[in-house]
Each structure stands twice: as structure tokens, then as C-alpha cells.
Write a protein that holds these residues in place. Structure first.
Motif, short mmCIF file in Angstrom:
data_model
loop_
_atom_site.label_atom_id
_atom_site.label_comp_id
_atom_site.label_asym_id
_atom_site.label_seq_id
_atom_site.Cartn_x
_atom_site.Cartn_y
_atom_site.Cartn_z
N PHE A 129 0.82 -1.20 0.00
CA PHE A 129 0.00 0.00 0.00
C PHE A 129 0.87 1.26 0.00
CE2 PHE A 129 -3.52 -2.58 2.09
CZ PHE A 129 -4.36 -2.50 1.00
N PRO A 130 0.33 2.37 -0.52
CA PRO A 130 1.06 3.64 -0.44
C PRO A 130 1.25 4.08 1.01
CG PRO A 130 -0.72 3.77 -2.05
CD PRO A 130 -0.91 2.49 -1.30
N TYR A 131 2.37 4.75 1.27
CA TYR A 131 2.63 5.27 2.61
C TYR A 131 1.61 6.33 2.98
CZ TYR A 131 5.39 6.78 6.64
OH TYR A 131 5.81 7.07 7.92
N TYR A 132 1.20 7.13 1.99
CA TYR A 132 0.16 8.14 2.19
C TYR A 132 -1.01 7.87 1.24
CZ TYR A 132 3.71 11.00 4.58
OH TYR A 132 4.68 11.46 5.44
N PHE A 142 7.10 6.14 -9.65
CA PHE A 142 7.09 5.27 -8.48
C PHE A 142 8.49 5.12 -7.91
CE2 PHE A 142 7.61 1.13 -6.51
CZ PHE A 142 6.51 1.06 -5.67
N ARG A 143 8.57 5.16 -6.59
CA ARG A 143 9.81 4.85 -5.89
C ARG A 143 9.50 3.89 -4.75
NH1 ARG A 143 10.84 10.58 -6.07
NH2 ARG A 143 10.84 10.76 -3.79
N ALA A 144 10.44 3.03 -4.44
CA ALA A 144 10.23 2.02 -3.40
C ALA A 144 9.87 2.66 -2.07
CB ALA A 144 11.48 1.15 -3.27
N GLU A 145 10.38 3.85 -1.82
CA GLU A 145 10.12 4.52 -0.54
C GLU A 145 8.68 5.00 -0.41
OE1 GLU A 145 11.77 8.95 -0.97
OE2 GLU A 145 13.06 7.43 -1.90
N PHE A 146 7.92 4.99 -1.51
CA PHE A 146 6.51 5.38 -1.44
C PHE A 146 5.64 4.29 -0.82
CE2 PHE A 146 6.94 8.24 -5.47
CZ PHE A 146 7.65 9.17 -4.71
N VAL A 147 6.19 3.09 -0.61
CA VAL A 147 5.41 1.95 -0.10
C VAL A 147 5.50 1.90 1.41
CG1 VAL A 147 5.13 -0.56 -0.21
CG2 VAL A 147 5.92 0.70 -2.23
N ASP A 148 4.37 1.61 2.05
CA ASP A 148 4.35 1.45 3.50
C ASP A 148 5.15 0.23 3.91
OD1 ASP A 148 3.66 1.95 6.15
OD2 ASP A 148 1.58 2.42 5.64
N GLU A 149 5.46 0.13 5.22
CA GLU A 149 6.31 -0.94 5.69
C GLU A 149 5.64 -2.31 5.57
OE1 GLU A 149 5.21 1.57 7.59
OE2 GLU A 149 4.48 0.86 9.53
N GLY A 153 4.74 -10.25 10.63
CA GLY A 153 4.25 -11.57 10.27
C GLY A 153 4.26 -11.87 8.79
N SER A 154 4.59 -10.87 7.95
CA SER A 154 4.64 -11.07 6.50
C SER A 154 6.09 -11.11 6.04
CB SER A 154 3.91 -9.94 5.77
OG SER A 154 2.53 -9.94 6.08
N SER A 155 6.37 -12.00 5.12
CA SER A 155 7.72 -12.14 4.58
C SER A 155 7.91 -11.42 3.26
CB SER A 155 8.06 -13.63 4.40
OG SER A 155 7.15 -14.24 3.49
N GLN A 156 6.80 -11.06 2.61
CA GLN A 156 6.88 -10.38 1.32
C GLN A 156 5.54 -9.71 1.02
OE1 GLN A 156 7.46 -13.69 -1.48
NE2 GLN A 156 5.26 -13.71 -1.91
N PHE A 157 5.56 -8.79 0.07
CA PHE A 157 4.31 -8.24 -0.46
C PHE A 157 3.79 -9.18 -1.55
CE2 PHE A 157 6.29 -4.18 1.00
CZ PHE A 157 5.30 -3.83 1.91
#
Length: 453
Positions: A129-132, A142-149, A153-157
Motif C-alpha cells: 500500500f502507499p505510505y500516504y 514510483f519509488r520504493a520509498e513510497f510503499v508502506d512498511e 508476520g509477512s515475509s513479502q508483499f
């Protein structure tokens, strides 16, 4: 001989004939368009609030005012663990691979996103999901830093399907190596009409054309003339008078599909052949809106899901009064203005039918019929009324409205069982409400607002 015909022949042989016909293509595009502006670089913006265009701010304010926190409301409905229609497919179910869906603007992508939201929720997938808010700092690349953490419990998106302007290298930093890449394209003329009338107030070039249309209408009315030109018609008569390529918010004002795909949307340049080849290599499927059911069948085969799980209703559909009818002259101007979108569309349309042939035309026809039956069964079960004006809809299922278009929705049947209600609500749930619900479900909090300072 038309540009569309030449481009069809050109892309039919794809990259093997590229260097030979490049000069002819450039000449035709220069004749079809007027004095293309050079690409200008916008200085880097330091604050993310400046990355978001007017659409994001309007969506957030409208959603907050009209809907409250939809996450809690949706969460009270039991999520079904099986489809309400039963199995209508020969396919065996398997866990779907990670998915990257490039959600292009005004192509029918909200319907596909809803399908992926439902699939991901059933599979307990982890969404990127987007961070904002709801989009990845669009219209920035798009930049990787735009994605929320990554949640605990999750190993990948597993699924990325929110609006962005594509940067493949950055996406691959976020999503697993075995991800399936999918997007959706639509006939460029219909796409541009929809983009213009949906985002008239959000895209600066369109807003300027609307001001000109209003001024012309006032003059005509004073002279006793009732007929007025639409803002779209006025824009297409002289687009460069309203369009500033340096304005970051004008990304959708010319060749919007190319812009979303991360291509140079202003003019053909030397990187186009390499960029197209990279897109062809990366995307496992480019769906075509004019062949939507066939596209869904091919998507289902890629993801290994049953045809009954692909049943849908069309979302984010405008009222007929919000759809413009163009005369022949305006159609020709729109095609010339969006010539690169025409090249992109024809290229991937040819690839689409090649994939259909590989899948098997008879098999595809048979499974399209099965999908349509499953879809009709689901609609009959869930939907009491379609094309319902927003004022007659509850907040939970009311689509976000723009200043220039009326978006219709669905009224569900009464007396649904708990299983049916859980499925049917999600089937018609608009993008913003479903996005909010899944974000809250994944992180246990509401989405962050864009900073204003």
C-alpha cells in the motif's frame, strides 16, 4: 493511409523493423501533431505533500466527510470463505503468485482492482500500500520509498495494485522476483474523453480549457445563442494553448496511458524502442478493455483462479450525461494529440491476440461464456439496481465524485444471507472504501494523511 494503419503494420512486425520505419513514423507524427514542446525537467520537490495533485486532496477530503472510517464498517461484514455461485470451472485452485497490477487511469482498471482486492482478502495476501493515501505519490514516478512498511508476520508483499506512474526498476525492489505483471489499456480516443471529463478540474490544462469554455458560453448567451462548445472540444481545437508540459499536474493531459506506463508521453524519442521492448518482456499480460472478458479469462489462467472467482460488476462508471460525444473533427484532433497512446495500444493489442491464439480460440470462447454466466449469476444474486445516482446510495457503497462527472453505483438486494452479504458488499465496494478497509485490516490503523506543512 492513416497513422493508425501505419502503426498497426509497424508494430505487427515489432522491433525487427523498428530502425527501418522510425523515420517514417516520426514524419507522420510530426504532421499529425503541432509543434511539440521539448521535455523539461521539473526541479525535485522536497515535500511529499507537493507530490500529490488535486485529485488526491479532493479524494481524501470527500472520503473523510462522506464516509467516515469505512474500514470498520466493512470489517463488520463476514468475509465469505467460498464463492456464493459454486464452481463453474474446470481449473484446479492453487495459491496465486505475487501480482503487480499497473492501474491505469480511466481504462476500467477499478473493476480489475476490485477483483484483486477480493482475491487478496480471501487469500490473506499482504498488499503493498502507499505510505500516504490511496496512490503512490502520483504523478511522481514510483519509488520504493513510497510503499508502506511490510507488516509484522509477512515475509513479502503479494499484491501491488494502487495507482502509480511506473518505474520498473523501483517496483522490482518492492515485489518478489516471481511476480506476475499485468495492466489494462483502452482505446485511446475513449480513454482521453474519459480522462478529460473525469479530471476536468484536477488537471491544469483541462481546467484552463473549462474556463475558456465558460467564457465563450457567457459571450454566446449575451448574444442570444444557446448552443455552446464543450470544454473538451475547445481544448482539442488548440491544445497547446492550455497545456504546459512543465506543469507536473498535466501528466494525464496528453497520451495518458503512455504517462502511466512510464514512457515519454510528450514525444517519440530514441528510448522508446528499448522501453517498449522492456515492457513487453516484463508484462505477462496487457489486458484490453474492449475485450474485457477475454482479458479476464487470460488473467485467471495466469493466476490459477477459477472463472467463478472472476465474476464482476463494472465500477467507477459515469452517468451518460457525463460522457461527451465528439464530432469527427474532434475525434481526429484527439487521435493526433494522443498519437503515442495509439501506438502503445496497437502494439499491445497485437500481442493480446497472439496470446489468445496461444491459449486457444475455442477454449477462450468457451471459458468467456462460462465467465459471463458466472457473472450474470452473481449480479442476479447481489444487485437490486445498477446505475444508481450517488445521492440514492449509502455512504459505504457511494463512489467518490469529481467536480465534473457523476459516478454511478449499485444498490444491493435486501434479505441477503450473511455469506451473500459479505460477498456482495465487496463486489460493489468502491475503490476508496475497499482500500481503507484493507489497509486498516493489514495495519490496524487508518491511512496516513498527506502532510500539509
Amino acid at each position: 493511409m492513416t497513422l493508425r494503419w501505419v502503426s498497426h503494420q509497424f508494430w505487427r512486425h515489432r522491433m525487427t523493423g523498428l530502425l527501418v520505419t522510425l523515420a517514417v513514423t516520426l514524419l507522420l507524427m510530426l504532421l499529425a501533431t503541432h509543434s511539440l514542446h521539448p521535455l523539461s525537467q521539473k526541479p525535485v520537490v522536497e515535500k511529499r505533500a507537493e507530490h500529490e495533485n488535486a485529485e488526491h486532496k479532493q479524494k481524501q477530503a470527500s472520503h473523510k466527510e462522506n464516509s467516515g472510517r469505512k474500514s470498520g464498517e466493512v470489517a463488520t461484514v463476514t468475509q465469505p470463505t467460498e464463492d456464493i455461485t459454486g464452481s463453474t470451472t474446470e481449473r484446479r485452485r492453487r495459491n496465486p503468485p505475487p501480482i503487480v497490477f499497473l492501474k491505469t487511469h480511466k481504462t476500467g482498471s477499478s473493476t480489475v482492482q476490485n477483483l484483486l482486492f477480493r482475491l487478496g482478502e480471501r487469500e490473506k495476501a499482504t498488499f503493498a500500500f502507499p505510505y500516504y493515501t490511496y496512490q503512490f505519490s502520483y504523478p511522481e514516478r514510483f519509488r520504493a520509498e513510497f510503499v508502506d512498511e511490510l507488516p509484522d508476520g509477512s515475509s513479502q508483499f503479494d499484491i501491488l495494485c494502487s495507482h502509480m506512474r511506473l518505474d520498473l526498476a523501483q517496483v522490482k525492489k518492492v515485489m518478489p522476483q516471481n511476480s506476475v505483471y499485468v495492466t489494462l489499456l483502452r482505446d485511446p480516443l475513449n480513454t482521453f474523453e474519459s480522462v478529460f471529463n473525469y479530471y476536468t478540474s484536477a488537471v491544469p490544462a483541462f481546467a484552463e480549457a473549462q474556463k475558456a469554455a465558460d467564457a465563450a458560453a457567457a459571450v454566446a448567451a449575451a448574444a442570444g445563442f444557446l448552443k455552446r462548445k464543450s470544454a473538451l472540444t475547445i481544448f482539442l481545437e488548440k491544445p497547446e494553448a492550455y497545456w504546459d508540459p512543465k506543469e507536473v499536474g498535466n501528466g494525464l493531459a496528453k497520451n495518458p496511458m503512455c504517462f502511466d506506463m512510464g514512457l515519454n508521453s510528450l514525444q517519440w524519442n530514441s528510448s522508446w524502442p528499448e522501453d517498449l521492448a522492456r515492457l513487453e518482456e516484463t508484462f505477462h499480460l496487457v489486458m484490453i478493455a474492449e475485450h474485457f472478458d477475454e482479458s479476464l479469462v487470460l488473467l485467471g489462467a495466469l493466476l490459477g483462479v477459477g472463472l467463478d472467482e472472476l465474476a464482476y460488476v463494472r465500477l467507477n462508471v459515469r452517468s451518460v450525461l457525463s460522457v461527451a460525444t465528439l464530432d469527427q473533427a474532434s475525434k481526429e484532433r484527439a487521435s493526433a494529440w494522443n498519437a503515442l497512446d495509439a501506438l502503445l495500444y496497437d502494439f499491445f493489442l497485437q500481442l493480446f491476440w497472439e496470446k489468445a491464439e496461444m491459449y486457444g480460440r475455442k477454449r477462450l470462447t468457451r471459458e468467456v461464456a462460462q465467465l459471463r454466466k458466472a457473472t450474470e449469476d452473481v449480479r442476479r444474486t447481489c444487485v437490486a439496481r445498477e446505475g444508481v445516482p450517488p445521492g440514492q446510495l449509502e455512504d459505504l457503497v457511494r463512489p467518490w465524485q469529481t467536480n465534473s462527472a457523476t459516478v454511478m453505483g449499485y444498490e444491493l438486494k435486501a434479505n441477503l444471507s450473511q455469506l451473500e452479504q459479505g460477498f456482495c458488499v465487496r463486489l460493489v465496494l468502491p475503490e476508496l472504501q475497499y482500500h481503507s478497509h484493507l489497509y486498516f485490516q493489514q495495519y490496524g490503523r487508518d491511512m496516513r494523511s498527506v502532510p500539509t506543512d
